[in-house]
Design a protein around this motif. Structure first.
Motif, short mmCIF file in Angstrom:
data_model
loop_
_atom_site.label_atom_id
_atom_site.label_comp_id
_atom_site.label_asym_id
_atom_site.label_seq_id
_atom_site.Cartn_x
_atom_site.Cartn_y
_atom_site.Cartn_z
N LEU A 333 21.66 -39.55 92.79
CA LEU A 333 20.37 -39.20 93.38
C LEU A 333 20.42 -37.82 94.03
O LEU A 333 19.45 -37.06 93.99
CB LEU A 333 19.94 -40.25 94.40
N MET A 334 21.58 -37.48 94.60
CA MET A 334 21.71 -36.17 95.23
C MET A 334 21.59 -35.07 94.19
O MET A 334 20.88 -34.08 94.39
CB MET A 334 23.05 -36.09 95.96
N LEU A 335 22.29 -35.25 93.06
CA LEU A 335 22.22 -34.26 91.99
C LEU A 335 20.80 -34.16 91.44
O LEU A 335 20.28 -33.06 91.20
CB LEU A 335 23.18 -34.63 90.86
N ALA A 336 20.15 -35.33 91.27
CA ALA A 336 18.80 -35.34 90.75
C ALA A 336 17.85 -34.59 91.69
O ALA A 336 17.01 -33.80 91.26
CB ALA A 336 18.32 -36.77 90.55
N LEU A 337 18.04 -34.82 92.98
CA LEU A 337 17.19 -34.16 93.98
C LEU A 337 17.39 -32.65 93.94
O LEU A 337 16.44 -31.88 94.01
CB LEU A 337 17.55 -34.72 95.36
N LEU A 338 18.66 -32.24 93.81
CA LEU A 338 18.98 -30.81 93.73
C LEU A 338 18.29 -30.18 92.52
O LEU A 338 17.63 -29.14 92.62
CB LEU A 338 20.50 -30.64 93.62
N GLY A 501 12.09 -24.93 77.91
CA GLY A 501 12.65 -23.75 78.54
C GLY A 501 12.93 -23.96 80.01
O GLY A 501 14.03 -23.67 80.48
N SER A 502 11.95 -24.52 80.71
CA SER A 502 12.14 -24.68 82.15
C SER A 502 13.19 -25.75 82.43
O SER A 502 13.92 -25.66 83.41
CB SER A 502 10.81 -25.04 82.83
N LEU A 503 13.29 -26.74 81.54
CA LEU A 503 14.28 -27.79 81.74
C LEU A 503 15.69 -27.25 81.56
O LEU A 503 16.58 -27.48 82.39
CB LEU A 503 14.03 -28.94 80.76
N SER A 504 15.89 -26.47 80.48
CA SER A 504 17.24 -25.94 80.27
C SER A 504 17.60 -24.94 81.36
O SER A 504 18.74 -24.85 81.80
CB SER A 504 17.35 -25.30 78.88
N LEU A 505 16.58 -24.20 81.81
CA LEU A 505 16.77 -23.26 82.92
C LEU A 505 17.25 -24.00 84.17
O LEU A 505 18.21 -23.61 84.84
CB LEU A 505 15.44 -22.54 83.17
N ALA A 511 23.90 -26.29 87.13
CA ALA A 511 25.32 -26.20 86.77
C ALA A 511 25.98 -25.06 87.53
O ALA A 511 27.12 -25.19 88.01
CB ALA A 511 25.46 -26.00 85.27
N PHE A 512 25.28 -23.94 87.65
CA PHE A 512 25.84 -22.81 88.37
C PHE A 512 26.07 -23.14 89.84
O PHE A 512 27.10 -22.78 90.41
CB PHE A 512 24.90 -21.60 88.25
N ILE A 513 25.08 -23.82 90.43
CA ILE A 513 25.22 -24.17 91.85
C ILE A 513 26.39 -25.14 92.00
O ILE A 513 27.18 -25.04 92.95
CB ILE A 513 23.91 -24.83 92.37
N LEU A 514 26.51 -26.08 91.05
CA LEU A 514 27.62 -27.03 91.12
C LEU A 514 28.96 -26.30 91.00
O LEU A 514 29.94 -26.69 91.64
CB LEU A 514 27.48 -28.11 90.05
N LEU A 515 28.98 -25.25 90.20
CA LEU A 515 30.20 -24.45 90.10
C LEU A 515 30.53 -23.85 91.47
O LEU A 515 31.69 -23.86 91.91
CB LEU A 515 30.02 -23.33 89.06
N GLY A 516 29.48 -23.35 92.15
CA GLY A 516 29.68 -22.81 93.50
C GLY A 516 30.23 -23.87 94.44
O GLY A 516 31.16 -23.63 95.21
N ILE A 517 29.66 -25.08 94.36
CA ILE A 517 30.12 -26.17 95.23
C ILE A 517 31.55 -26.57 94.88
O ILE A 517 32.39 -26.78 95.76
CB ILE A 517 29.15 -27.37 95.12
#
Lengths: 722, 88
Positions: A333-338, A501-505, A511-517
């Motif tokens: 749920l946290m990932l979905a919310l993000l 487009g917006s979904l893949s974006l 994914a990028f934010i998760l890489l940061g985390i």
């Protein structure tokens, strides 16, 4: 924090547990905009403001939230020292009506220091929703203190609070109490004032301790005659018996009372400690009993005052928690919310962004006409150098920021952030860090400098340093738009904003934010295994009740206070940077422009990282504000060549492709945008918070090294397969 | 399991979600001991375990009407008496 009560206007201090609405009351009184949010520890340093009431000026001091005044943490020490030594004219102790018992403990503790207290039972509206009924007149009678009921978020009860506080301060006491009595008659359980505090009641309910401790206090009292006259002697005696080191230090500093220089007192203390130890009250048990006395009395008072109509008043919160922090549902749920927050940001930002860039483009031609009389170099400087940078910043940066930040603040206001900390604590613990780092990391999404300051909520110095050093590994509000823009141009299926487009974006950005985390976790683990070795300290985090976010205030405040602030900073940094680049691009030495010299010098290093000299130069010039990196790139590429319309993403992509960008360049630029040195503001904040250039430099090089490592890898890999 | 008396007293970390227990003693030291006392976790306090976090740790407890998250590593130092066996 330097709050000094010895300046003319009388001072009213706001104290209370974390997250009970002190800052809301403070903002209500002072008209200031201290950031409020539903999580404990948000106000880490005190704030001060002014309020006019009863024909005079008052200074209002917002103390950090504390559970007690026994000073285990920096905030608690600030609050205790302020209450003990700064002597405010009145103290408003704010309590949470939905959790009164725990809050009363602090009221009882502060009551031992000063009698000038108004108890504010805040969040009555929340209590009413949860069907919790409070007998405020009875509370006032039992405590021997004036009690004001309030719902500060709706502005109810704040005026009555000031009436009571000013009455305590001795100014226009008569009128204030008169009004108070009328209000009390109007509705006992509503936001009203209760002053059943008859004089004799004040003594009847002071905290009492087991007999051996009471005897020790009594035999110590004669020795304290004339010492630190501002402090109640009974309380002082108890602190001395408790041998609270940090208090003795403050006492020596603020009240010039050094126990070390008083052999007679020290001898008496030693003797009393021996007696207490013989009676079974050795040091640890003594403390237990002192704390337990307050807790037990709070329990007794709360039992008489609080009535829960429903057996489980917090049923709704427990239900939500079971999902949002559940063992199996919490993380998904946290990932979905993000991802949802990013999706709304991306889709929502698209339209205003296009509208803004069209508007600015239309304005550019009128501006050019306006400047046609000016010398060509000036119009070129103003239009190509300054105007285009600024409009790019505004049209591409403003919409995502103006959407992301309010969304984030809504989650914060509702009380979701502590749940993030709860969900992630296990992983932070494995990295040798503290779960509260999740809170500071989340603040970093808004602004890394704010995240670094927020690290004060972490008590252990080691874990606090880890949180500070790794904060820049998550992108701040100023870096999001850059990431979004590059993903849009290079990594979406279609350039147009289709559903796919917006979904893949969204997925790519997430994914990028998760890489940061992920890198935050890895760097934390790295630091706690090398430079900052140690075992994780203990962890206790309160999960506050969920509250309905205040949509209007959140949107207005986050747009005006945060978004426009960040944008203003970007504009301030962009204008001079635009000037510099324009000049560099127009000064020729040795057959080349200065700009070409610089970028040519950086080019080999840039190429190695999958970037080029221009991109690297833009990151360096973007040190004052990360928001201006892309506009700087555009300017440097565009310098010399005539650039028709730099503000739409399609033309921008063409410009970048013309300058040799490939998907590798785009990916490396994004990675370097995510992992590079913090901006100047954050850097200086780190220096301030750690009191050391060495740590600040480490915070500078750690993310840079990660970025360089990733870029080298990506570039090398791309060369191998291409 | 064999000794009934010992079975009543257990570590707070062993309390299952939905169960309650009375705090008997705490072996925590230093600032954590005091912090939990300030949160109202003193001898005789009724604590309810609410739920487990992702990964099984930390746990959320209802302590005097507030929800407090504690790690197992800390909660195991607090001894409680399970409710339901109090009257046996």
């Amino acid at each position: 924090m330097a709050i000094d009560a010895a300046v003319s206007a009388p001072v009213i201090a706001l104290a209370g547990n974390p997250n009970v609405g002190k800052s809301t009351i403070f903002n209500c009184l002072t008209g200031m905009h201290q950031h409020t949010g539903n999580w404990p520890g948000k106000t880490v340093a005190g704030a001060e403001g002014r309020h006019y009431f009863g024909g005079r000026e008052w200074r209002i001091v917002d103390l950090p939230g504390t559970y007690s005044i026994s000073a285990h943490s920096a905030e608690e020490k600030i609050a205790r020292d302020y209450l003990c030594f700064a002597k405010p004219s009145a103290v408003i102790v704010v309590c949470d009506a939905t959790c009164l018992e725990r809050n009363l403990n602090l009221v009882l503790q502060i009551r031992e220091i000063t009698p000038n207290i108004v108890v504010c039972v805040n969040l009555l509206d929340e209590a009413a929703k949860k069907q919790i009924i409070l007998d405020l007149p009875e509370l006032s009678r039992l405590l021997g203190l004036p009690v004001v009921g309030a719902s500060a978020r709706a502005g109810r009860g704040v005026k009555e609070l000031m009436e009571q506080a000013s009455a305590l301060s001795g100014a226009d006491a008569g009128t204030a109490v008169g009004t108070a009595a009328e209000t009390a008659a109007a509705g006992a359980f509503a936001a009203g004032v209760t002053t059943d505090a008859s004089a004799p009641a004040r003594h009847c309910c002071r905290l009492t301790y087991p007999r051996p401790i009471e005897e020790a206090i009594n035999s110590l009292l004669p020795f304290l005659e004339g010492l630190a006259p501002a402090l109640p002697r009974r309380w002082l005696a108890l602190q001395l018996l408790d041998k609270d080191g940090s208090f003795l230090e403050s006492l020596a500093r603020s009240a010039a009372l050094d126990i070390g220089t008083m052999p007679e007192l020290a001898r008496q203390l030693d003797q009393l400690h021996n007696q207490l130890a013989q009676a079974g009250y050795h040091c640890c048990r003594l403390r237990d009993e002192i704390t337990a006395a307050g807790v037990r009395q709070a329990e007794i008072i709360a039992a008489k005052v609080v009535r829960h109509i429903r057996e489980d008043s917090h049923r709704r919160d427990r239900l939500i928690d079971n999902w949002l922090t559940g063992r199996f549902t919490g993380m998904p749920l946290m990932l979905a919310l993000l991802a949802l927050v990013f999706w709304i940001t991306i889709v929502g930002a698209n339209y205003p962004s296009a509208a803004l860039s069209n508007l600015f483009f239309a304005l550019e031609s009128s501006l050019a006409r306006l400047l046609s009389a000016a010398p060509p170099w000036l119009s070129s400087l103003l239009i190509e150098g300054v105007y285009r940078t600024l409009t790019w910043v505004v049209s591409v940066m403003l919409p995502p920021m103006a959407i992301f930040f309010p969304l984030f603040t809504l989650l914060e206001d509702a009380g979701y952030l502590p749940r993030v900390a709860f969900n992630l604590d296990h992983y932070f613990q494995k990295c040798g860090a503290c779960g509260k780092q999740a809170l500071t990391m989340c603040m970093g999404f808004g602004c890394n400098a704010a995240g670094v300051t927020g690290c004060r909520i972490i008590d252990s110095p080691r874990e606090r340093l880890i949180a500070i050093l790794t904060n820049s590994l998550v992108p701040c509000n100023g870096r999001f738009p850059t990431l979004i823009a590059i993903i849009t141009m290079f990594f979406t299926v279609q350039f147009s904003m289709s559903a796919g487009g917006s979904l893949s974006l969204t997925l790519l950005l997430t994914a990028f934010i998760l890489l940061g985390i992920l890198m935050t976790f890895l760097s934390s683990a790295f630091l706690s295994n090398t430079l900052l070795k140690g075992i994780p300290s203990s962890f206790a985090l309160e999960l506050p009740p969920y509250r309905r976010p205040q949509f209007r205030q959140v949107v207005v405040r986050s747009v005006f206070d945060r978004t426009l602030f960040v944008l203003g900073r970007a504009i301030l940094a962009a204008a001079p940077a635009g000037f510099i680049i324009w000049f560099l691009a127009n000064i020729n030495t040795g057959g080349q422009t200065l700009l070409a010299h610089f970028t040519g010098f950086l080019d080999p290093a840039g190429r190695l990282l999958g970037l080029d000299g221009v991109i690297l130069m833009a990151f360096i010039l973007g040190f004052p504000a990360n928001e201006i990196v892309v506009p700087l790139i555009i300017m440097m590429y565009g310098a010399g060549a005539s650039l028709a319309e730099a503000d739409s993403l399609l033309t921008l992509k063409t410009l970048l492709l013309d300058n040799g960008w490939t998907w590798v360049t785009a990916l490396c630029t994004m990675v370097f945008c995510l992992f590079h040195f913090p901006c100047a503001t954050t850097f200086l904040t780190i220096k301030k918070e750690t009191q050391s250039w060495r740590w600040a430099l480490l915070a500078f090089f750690l993310p840079t090294a990660i970025g360089i490592g990733f870029c080298l890898l990506i570039n090398g890999f791309a060369h191998l397969i291409l | 399991m064999d000794n009934h008396k010992e079975n009543q007293i257990t570590q707070l970390s062993r309390l299952l979600p939905g169960c309650r227990g009375l705090v008997r003693s705490s072996a925590l030291q230093g600032s954590m001991r005091r912090r939990l006392q300030d949160l109202g976790l003193v001898e005789g306090t009724l604590v309810r375990c609410l739920h487990q976090g992702p990964g099984g740790n930390p746990m959320a407890y209802d302590i005097r009407g507030a929800v407090i998250a504690l790690r197992k590593e800390d909660a195991q130092h607090i001894l409680i008496e399970r409710e339901g066996r109090l009257w046996q």
